[in-house]
Design a protein around this motif. Structure first.
Motif, short mmCIF file in Angstrom:
data_model
loop_
_atom_site.label_atom_id
_atom_site.label_comp_id
_atom_site.label_asym_id
_atom_site.label_seq_id
_atom_site.Cartn_x
_atom_site.Cartn_y
_atom_site.Cartn_z
N GLY A 30 0.86 -1.11 0.04
CA GLY A 30 -0.06 0.02 0.01
C GLY A 30 0.72 1.17 -0.08
N GLU A 82 -4.00 -0.24 -4.80
CA GLU A 82 -3.19 0.02 -3.61
C GLU A 82 -2.81 1.40 -3.52
OE1 GLU A 82 -3.37 -1.91 -1.00
OE2 GLU A 82 -4.11 -3.65 -2.04
N HIS A 135 -4.16 4.68 -1.56
CA HIS A 135 -5.01 5.19 -0.80
C HIS A 135 -4.94 6.88 -0.51
CE1 HIS A 135 -5.79 1.12 0.55
NE2 HIS A 135 -4.32 0.95 0.41
N ILE A 142 -7.01 0.98 6.30
CA ILE A 142 -6.04 0.25 5.48
C ILE A 142 -5.41 -0.84 6.22
CG2 ILE A 142 -3.90 0.67 4.12
CD1 ILE A 142 -4.79 3.61 4.03
#
Length: 478
Positions: free
Chosen positions: A179, A214, A216, A249
């Protein structure tokens, strides 16, 4: 058409040390021995753009895709110091620096000398095939200049977007996590991954998806437009960020948090004091790599060598490009040795990455910054601009906010004193008025309602003063 104008050549009053009005370069004590010489004056001999530029624009439309436009389509024949000279002979004041690229001067003497000498030796070998010393020297310099006294490594690339992508690659390799978290109003580039990381849709993302997964996004602590007011901005933005990472997350899934210490295309947003410090501490506790995207803010632009230094931040990785090589394509990722070394052999690099001519140009830029004391100069430019623009804001209802650091200053335009809604049309009108008078400025912001100013750090004082006068007249004419 405006009357032809020639600016004063007198020394100004903000700390320049003379002779910059006579040459393309510097604020130092004398004209440089080499390089082209340009009169440091604003001079309009035609309308802007003039007939030769318009003819070239017609050729461009037949040869270049419509998706590639220009803020001010005057075709440049020379540039240096604080001016850009076009094909019609107009000399306009430069408050753009090629979007923060030519901060140390356009065709700066030391850049020209070093790059020219390298061109005569060899233009390319590919560092992955046959290395050369200048690549190593640039890496050593960035390892020394970036914040923190820990062991560091640097890898050179071609562009800012490539630097950001490599920073993400490195963080993922070091953490084993997928991420990436970025912020509202962020701009990180136009490649597949960096488009996903960039916030603004039009013109950067519309029609180009699907995007990389991925990625955010969290709220940026932007004081001027924070819903509950600037006093609550840092605390509330951090609380939302922390909740999102921990609860939505999962910190264990996040490789990196990537942030511009001052947001560039997003409107020169300076995060609320203390916000980034808390973000960085949070990331350290959870093993998340912090990445400072200093592509636009770095290399002396904000009155420190890097913008994160204003708040005492020490990022794990820092990306640079734009101003590092004086207009030649070069970018870099600099970071903690243990993180940088996590990538297996062969995982980094590219055919043109760290081209030797660009490396020599970068060494010339760093010499110009050091010998011309351009970090201090950026601070003086910012002090003058902020004082003049804040005084203008006090008498101009259309200006809602004045912000920035060093030679990276912006004003945000609103509908009125009692209506803070964005005013992009006002921004376009002021932009057009400035361009017509021979001042090159840019817009920015998620809503297109921000005027941003990025003068070269070597701009003479009288041109800085004259440019600010043009901005004041543009607002008086609304």
């Amino acid at each position: 058409m405006p009357e032809p104008v020639v600016g004063s050549t007198a020394d100004g009053a903000i700390g320049g040390t003379g002779a910059a009005d006579r040459t393309t370069q510097g604020t130092g004590g004398g004209a440089p021995a080499g390089g082209p010489r340009l009169d440091q004056v604003r001079r309009l001999v035609t309308e802007v753009p003039g007939p030769r530029s318009r003819a070239l624009l017609a050729r461009q439309r037949d040869a270049v895709p419509a998706g590639l436009g220009s803020v001010l389509p005057v075709y440049v024949t020379a540039a240096g110091g604080g001016v850009v000279v076009d094909a019609d002979g107009n000399s306009v004041i430069d408050f753009a620096s090629g979007i923060a690229v030519t901060g140390a001067g356009n065709s700066a003497e030391r850049v020209v000398e070093r790059a020219s000498a390298q061109l005569a030796r060899f233009t390319h070998t590919c560092f992955l095939v046959n290395p050369y010393e200048s690549y190593v020297a640039v890496c050593e310099a960035l390892n020394r200049l970036t914040p923190g006294d820990h062991a560091k490594r640097t890898v050179l690339v071609n562009t800012g977007a490539e630097a950001v992508e490599n920073a993400v690659k490195i963080a993922r390799s070091a953490t084993g996590r997928p991420g990436v978290l970025v912020f509202d109003h962020a701009y990180h580039g136009r490649t597949l991954l960096t488009m996903a990381m960039t916030a603004k849709n039009v013109p950067y993302k519309q029609g180009f998806g699907p995007f990389a997964p991925e990625v955010h996004r969290a709220p940026m602590a932007a004081p001027f437009r924070w819903p509950t007011g600037a006093d609550h901005c840092a605390d509330e933005a951090f609380a939302q960020f922390a909740y999102q990472v921990d609860q939505q997350i999962g910190a264990g899934n996040l490789a990196a948090v990537v942030v511009e210490p001052i947001q560039g295309e997003g409107g020169f947003v300076v995060p609320a004091p203390g916000f980034l410090e808390r973000v960085f501490a949070f990331c350290r506790e959870r093993g998340i790599v912090t990445v400072a995207d200093e592509v636009q803010t770095g290399v002396a632009r904000t009155g420190d060598m890097f913008a994160c230094e204003h708040e005492g931040l020490v990022p794990d990785l820092i990306t640079t490009a734009k101003g590092i090589a004086g207009g030649l394509p070069l970018g870099a990722v600099t970071g903690r040795a243990e993180i940088m070394d996590a990538v297996p052999a062969g995982g980094l690099g590219g055919t043109f990455s760290g081209n030797p001519v660009a490396c020599e140009a970068a060494l010339g830029v760093l010499a110009e910054i050091e010998e011309g004391r351009l970090v201090e100069r950026a601070g003086r430019i910012g002090a003058v601009m902020l004082a003049r623009l804040r005084a203008l804001a006090e008498r101009t209802e259309a200006i809602g906010d004045v912000r920035g650091r060093g030679a990276m200053i912006a004003i945000e335009l609103v509908q009125g004193a009692d209506d803070p809604a964005p005013a992009p049309e006002t921004a376009r009108r002021v932009l057009a008025a400035c361009h017509a008078e021979g001042l090159l400025v840019l817009t920015a912001g998620t809503h297109g309602n921000v005027l941003r100013f990025l003068p070269p750090l070597v701009i003479p004082d009288h041109l800085l003063d004259e440019g600010l006068g043009i901005i004041e007249r543009a607002f008086a004419g609304l």
